[in-house]
Design a protein around this motif. Structure first.
Motif, PDB file in Angstrom:
ATOM      1  N   VAL A 115     -15.635   8.896   0.715  1.00 30.54           N
ATOM      2  CA  VAL A 115     -16.320   7.633   0.421  1.00 30.54           C
ATOM      3  C   VAL A 115     -15.577   6.483   1.111  1.00 30.54           C
ATOM      4  CG1 VAL A 115     -16.863   5.967  -1.403  1.00 30.54           C
ATOM      5  CG2 VAL A 115     -17.406   8.371  -1.730  1.00 30.54           C
ATOM      6  N   SER A 118     -16.376   6.592   4.743  1.00 29.01           N
ATOM      7  CA  SER A 118     -17.741   6.104   4.958  1.00 29.01           C
ATOM      8  C   SER A 118     -17.790   4.583   4.851  1.00 29.01           C
ATOM      9  CB  SER A 118     -18.708   6.712   3.936  1.00 29.01           C
ATOM     10  OG  SER A 118     -18.708   8.112   4.043  1.00 29.01           O
ATOM     11  N   LYS A 119     -17.046   4.044   3.870  1.00 28.36           N
ATOM     12  CA  LYS A 119     -17.016   2.590   3.674  1.00 28.36           C
ATOM     13  C   LYS A 119     -16.411   1.908   4.898  1.00 28.36           C
ATOM     14  CE  LYS A 119     -16.627  -0.889   0.256  1.00 28.36           C
ATOM     15  NZ  LYS A 119     -17.958  -1.432   0.528  1.00 28.36           N
ATOM     16  N   GLU A 179     -22.795   7.598   0.077  1.00 26.85           N
ATOM     17  CA  GLU A 179     -21.908   7.638  -1.083  1.00 26.85           C
ATOM     18  C   GLU A 179     -22.512   8.509  -2.177  1.00 26.85           C
ATOM     19  OE1 GLU A 179     -19.391   4.378  -3.645  1.00 26.85           O
ATOM     20  OE2 GLU A 179     -21.470   3.894  -3.205  1.00 26.85           O
TER      21      GLU A 179
END
Length: 185
Positions: A115, A118-119, A179
């Protein structure tokens, strides 16, 4: 110079940032079998490095398995070597007919790291979108000095802001979907 001469390139850059983010997120594995995780892997085939999809059939029979069926028996070793040497982190199983990749379930810590990754990708895309907006607005401000009416420039700035907001929402939506995919057990 017209307003669209500044807004069109900005929108194109924003669109490219979103497309790049979409591609980047597709390569982050979320505990589900996704053939895209093999996209970056090259194997030796008659003296040149080619993607696995050029020498084998790739299928996903269930949520945790990727099956690779090489078109030539000689490619088994090359494909296995390519997967082992890649950053995929999965050991291939070869039964002489097909190569199987069993996707292990993700640990909670690994999910959190994915996550975060990805962020970070989403943040990079947002920076690109902001830069495209800034470039467009800078160009418009220069155009005012070259005779563009100020009210036209202000309207164009508002349009640039609308484009910026539209693409930031797309980025947020892509990240939210990724997410959710990562955190779904």
């Amino acid at each position: 110079m017209e307003v669209k001469d500044y807004l069109d390139p900005a929108e194109e850059k924003m669109e490219m940032a979103v497309a790049y983010l979409d591609e980047s997120l597709a390569h982050i594995r979320a505990g589900k079998a996704n053939p895209k995780i093999l996209d970056g892997i090259r194997v030796e085939y008659y003296g040149s490095a080619v993607p696995i999809s050029n020498v084998a059939n790739i299928s996903v029979p269930d949520a945790r398995t990727i099956v690779i069926t090489p078109w030539e028996k000689a490619m088994f070793k090359e494909i296995e070597r390519g997967i082992i040497n890649s950053e995929v982190g999965i050991t291939p199983e070869n039964n002489g007919e097909v190569i199987r990749l069993s996707i292990p379930p993700l640990t909670e810590e690994r999910r959190k790291n994915l996550v975060k990754q990805s962020k970070a990708e989403a943040e990079n895309a947002k920076v690109s979108v902001r830069n495209a907006r800034r470039d467009a607005i800078d160009g418009l401000k220069k155009a005012v000095k070259q005779g563009m009416p100020e009210d036209v420039e202000k309207d164009a700035e508002a349009q640039a802001q609308k484009l910026h907001d539209k693409y930031l929402k797309k980025i947020d939506d892509l990240f939210a979907a990724k997410e959710k995919e990562i955190l779904t057990v």
